[in-house]
Design a protein around this motif. Structure first.
Motif, PDB file in Angstrom:
ATOM      1  N   GLY A  27     -36.010  69.122 -13.037  1.00 16.84           N
ATOM      2  CA  GLY A  27     -34.813  69.843 -12.621  1.00 16.84           C
ATOM      3  C   GLY A  27     -35.068  71.335 -12.651  1.00 16.84           C
ATOM      4  O   GLY A  27     -35.827  71.834 -13.473  1.00 16.84           O
ATOM      5  N   VAL A  28     -34.452  72.029 -11.750  1.00 14.94           N
ATOM      6  CA  VAL A  28     -34.546  73.480 -11.711  1.00 14.94           C
ATOM      7  C   VAL A  28     -33.198  74.011 -12.182  1.00 14.94           C
ATOM      8  O   VAL A  28     -32.173  73.744 -11.565  1.00 14.94           O
ATOM      9  CB  VAL A  28     -34.863  73.979 -10.286  1.00 14.94           C
ATOM     10  N   ASN A  29     -33.205  74.738 -13.284  1.00 15.11           N
ATOM     11  CA  ASN A  29     -31.931  75.183 -13.849  1.00 15.11           C
ATOM     12  C   ASN A  29     -31.368  76.396 -13.110  1.00 15.11           C
ATOM     13  O   ASN A  29     -32.018  76.992 -12.264  1.00 15.11           O
ATOM     14  CB  ASN A  29     -32.062  75.443 -15.352  1.00 15.11           C
ATOM     15  N   LEU A  30     -30.168  76.743 -13.460  1.00 20.72           N
ATOM     16  CA  LEU A  30     -29.434  77.819 -12.797  1.00 20.72           C
ATOM     17  C   LEU A  30     -30.195  79.136 -12.804  1.00 20.72           C
ATOM     18  O   LEU A  30     -30.259  79.829 -11.802  1.00 20.72           O
ATOM     19  CB  LEU A  30     -28.072  77.997 -13.480  1.00 20.72           C
ATOM     20  N   PHE A  31     -30.804  79.495 -13.932  1.00 19.50           N
ATOM     21  CA  PHE A  31     -31.490  80.781 -14.030  1.00 19.50           C
ATOM     22  C   PHE A  31     -32.739  80.820 -13.167  1.00 19.50           C
ATOM     23  O   PHE A  31     -33.021  81.813 -12.503  1.00 19.50           O
ATOM     24  CB  PHE A  31     -31.818  81.098 -15.493  1.00 19.50           C
ATOM     25  N   LYS A  32     -33.485  79.728 -13.157  1.00 24.74           N
ATOM     26  CA  LYS A  32     -34.673  79.668 -12.306  1.00 24.74           C
ATOM     27  C   LYS A  32     -34.271  79.699 -10.839  1.00 24.74           C
ATOM     28  O   LYS A  32     -34.907  80.332 -10.018  1.00 24.74           O
ATOM     29  CB  LYS A  32     -35.483  78.411 -12.612  1.00 24.74           C
ATOM     30  N   ASP A  33     -33.195  78.977 -10.510  1.00 23.51           N
ATOM     31  CA  ASP A  33     -32.709  78.930  -9.139  1.00 23.51           C
ATOM     32  C   ASP A  33     -32.228  80.310  -8.695  1.00 23.51           C
ATOM     33  O   ASP A  33     -32.462  80.715  -7.560  1.00 23.51           O
ATOM     34  CB  ASP A  33     -31.592  77.899  -9.032  1.00 23.51           C
ATOM     35  N   PHE A  34     -31.566  81.029  -9.580  1.00 23.86           N
ATOM     36  CA  PHE A  34     -31.095  82.377  -9.265  1.00 23.86           C
ATOM     37  C   PHE A  34     -32.276  83.293  -8.950  1.00 23.86           C
ATOM     38  O   PHE A  34     -32.266  84.026  -7.963  1.00 23.86           O
ATOM     39  CB  PHE A  34     -30.284  82.951 -10.428  1.00 23.86           C
ATOM     40  N   GLY A  35     -33.327  83.221  -9.780  1.00 20.47           N
ATOM     41  CA  GLY A  35     -34.519  84.046  -9.552  1.00 20.47           C
ATOM     42  C   GLY A  35     -35.190  83.706  -8.238  1.00 20.47           C
ATOM     43  O   GLY A  35     -35.626  84.591  -7.502  1.00 20.47           O
ATOM     44  N   ALA A  36     -35.266  82.425  -7.918  1.00 20.51           N
ATOM     45  CA  ALA A  36     -35.887  82.005  -6.662  1.00 20.51           C
ATOM     46  C   ALA A  36     -35.030  82.441  -5.478  1.00 20.51           C
ATOM     47  O   ALA A  36     -35.560  82.846  -4.442  1.00 20.51           O
ATOM     48  CB  ALA A  36     -36.083  80.497  -6.653  1.00 20.51           C
ATOM     49  N   GLY A  37     -33.711  82.354  -5.636  1.00 19.26           N
ATOM     50  CA  GLY A  37     -32.809  82.802  -4.573  1.00 19.26           C
ATOM     51  C   GLY A  37     -32.963  84.286  -4.300  1.00 19.26           C
ATOM     52  O   GLY A  37     -32.954  84.729  -3.144  1.00 19.26           O
ATOM     53  N   PHE A  38     -33.127  85.068  -5.360  1.00 18.23           N
ATOM     54  CA  PHE A  38     -33.342  86.508  -5.208  1.00 18.23           C
ATOM     55  C   PHE A  38     -34.653  86.760  -4.461  1.00 18.23           C
ATOM     56  O   PHE A  38     -34.703  87.584  -3.546  1.00 18.23           O
ATOM     57  CB  PHE A  38     -33.366  87.189  -6.586  1.00 18.23           C
ATOM     58  N   ARG A  39     -35.702  86.030  -4.821  1.00 14.60           N
ATOM     59  CA  ARG A  39     -36.992  86.162  -4.136  1.00 14.60           C
ATOM     60  C   ARG A  39     -36.855  85.805  -2.660  1.00 14.60           C
ATOM     61  O   ARG A  39     -37.500  86.406  -1.810  1.00 14.60           O
ATOM     62  CB  ARG A  39     -38.031  85.227  -4.750  1.00 14.60           C
ATOM     63  N   ASN A  40     -36.030  84.817  -2.375  1.00 15.83           N
ATOM     64  CA  ASN A  40     -35.818  84.394  -1.000  1.00 15.83           C
ATOM     65  C   ASN A  40     -35.198  85.533  -0.187  1.00 15.83           C
ATOM     66  O   ASN A  40     -35.513  85.711   0.990  1.00 15.83           O
ATOM     67  CB  ASN A  40     -34.936  83.147  -0.968  1.00 15.83           C
ATOM     68  N   LEU A  41     -34.328  86.309  -0.805  1.00 13.19           N
ATOM     69  CA  LEU A  41     -33.681  87.432  -0.115  1.00 13.19           C
ATOM     70  C   LEU A  41     -34.649  88.580   0.138  1.00 13.19           C
ATOM     71  O   LEU A  41     -34.657  89.159   1.215  1.00 13.19           O
ATOM     72  CB  LEU A  41     -32.503  87.950  -0.941  1.00 13.19           C
ATOM     73  N   VAL A  42     -35.446  88.932  -0.868  1.00 14.79           N
ATOM     74  CA  VAL A  42     -36.299  90.114  -0.751  1.00 14.79           C
ATOM     75  C   VAL A  42     -37.723  89.786  -0.317  1.00 14.79           C
ATOM     76  O   VAL A  42     -38.495  90.680  -0.005  1.00 14.79           O
ATOM     77  CB  VAL A  42     -36.329  90.902  -2.087  1.00 14.79           C
ATOM     78  N   GLY A  43     -38.070  88.521  -0.312  1.00 14.11           N
ATOM     79  CA  GLY A  43     -39.418  88.120   0.091  1.00 14.11           C
ATOM     80  C   GLY A  43     -40.371  88.066  -1.088  1.00 14.11           C
ATOM     81  O   GLY A  43     -40.064  88.523  -2.175  1.00 14.11           O
ATOM     82  N   GLY A  44     -41.497  87.469  -0.861  1.00 16.67           N
ATOM     83  CA  GLY A  44     -42.505  87.360  -1.913  1.00 16.67           C
ATOM     84  C   GLY A  44     -42.571  85.962  -2.496  1.00 16.67           C
ATOM     85  O   GLY A  44     -41.832  85.066  -2.107  1.00 16.67           O
TER      86      GLY A  44
END
Length: 106
Positions: A28-45
């Motif tokens: 499972g991917v928890n909320l905090f990890k998902d938030f960090g990945a979502g941020f990366r999705n916005l800014v790239g990398g």
């Protein structure tokens, strides 16, 4: 125990094909990890968090594959294939499946 993506092992002869063996790891991917990945999705990398999770799931699936093959008396697993899937309605679960053919060697 040898795990290989090839259908044969150089210098060794397969004496018996036992059966297909597979193993799965679901994380499972928890909320905090998902938030960090979502941020990366916005800014790239790259998302190091998801990369670590996928790596851990892959290693868990391969270790389980090793154990299952060993339990059936195999010396090796040939033709190993690793598949990745995203599960759940919100894509919050990562699944890695490792499979191959358990064999005995001469």
């Amino acid at each position: 125990m040898i795990l290989t993506t090839t259908q044969s092992i150089e210098g060794r002869q397969i004496s018996q094909y036992l059966r297909i063996v597979s193993a799965e790891a679901i994380l499972g991917v928890n909320l905090f990890k998902d938030f960090g990945a979502g941020f990366r999705n916005l800014v790239g990398g790259r998302s190091e968090t998801y990369e670590r999770e996928l790596g851990m799931a892959r290693e868990t699936a391969l270790a389980e594959l090793y154990q299952r093959a060993e339990a059936m008396g195999a010396d090796a697993v040939v033709g190993v294939d690793i598949d990745y899937e995203v599960l759940a309605a919100d894509n919050g679960m990562l699944m890695v499946t490792a499979s191959g053919t358990a064999v005995t060697l001469v």
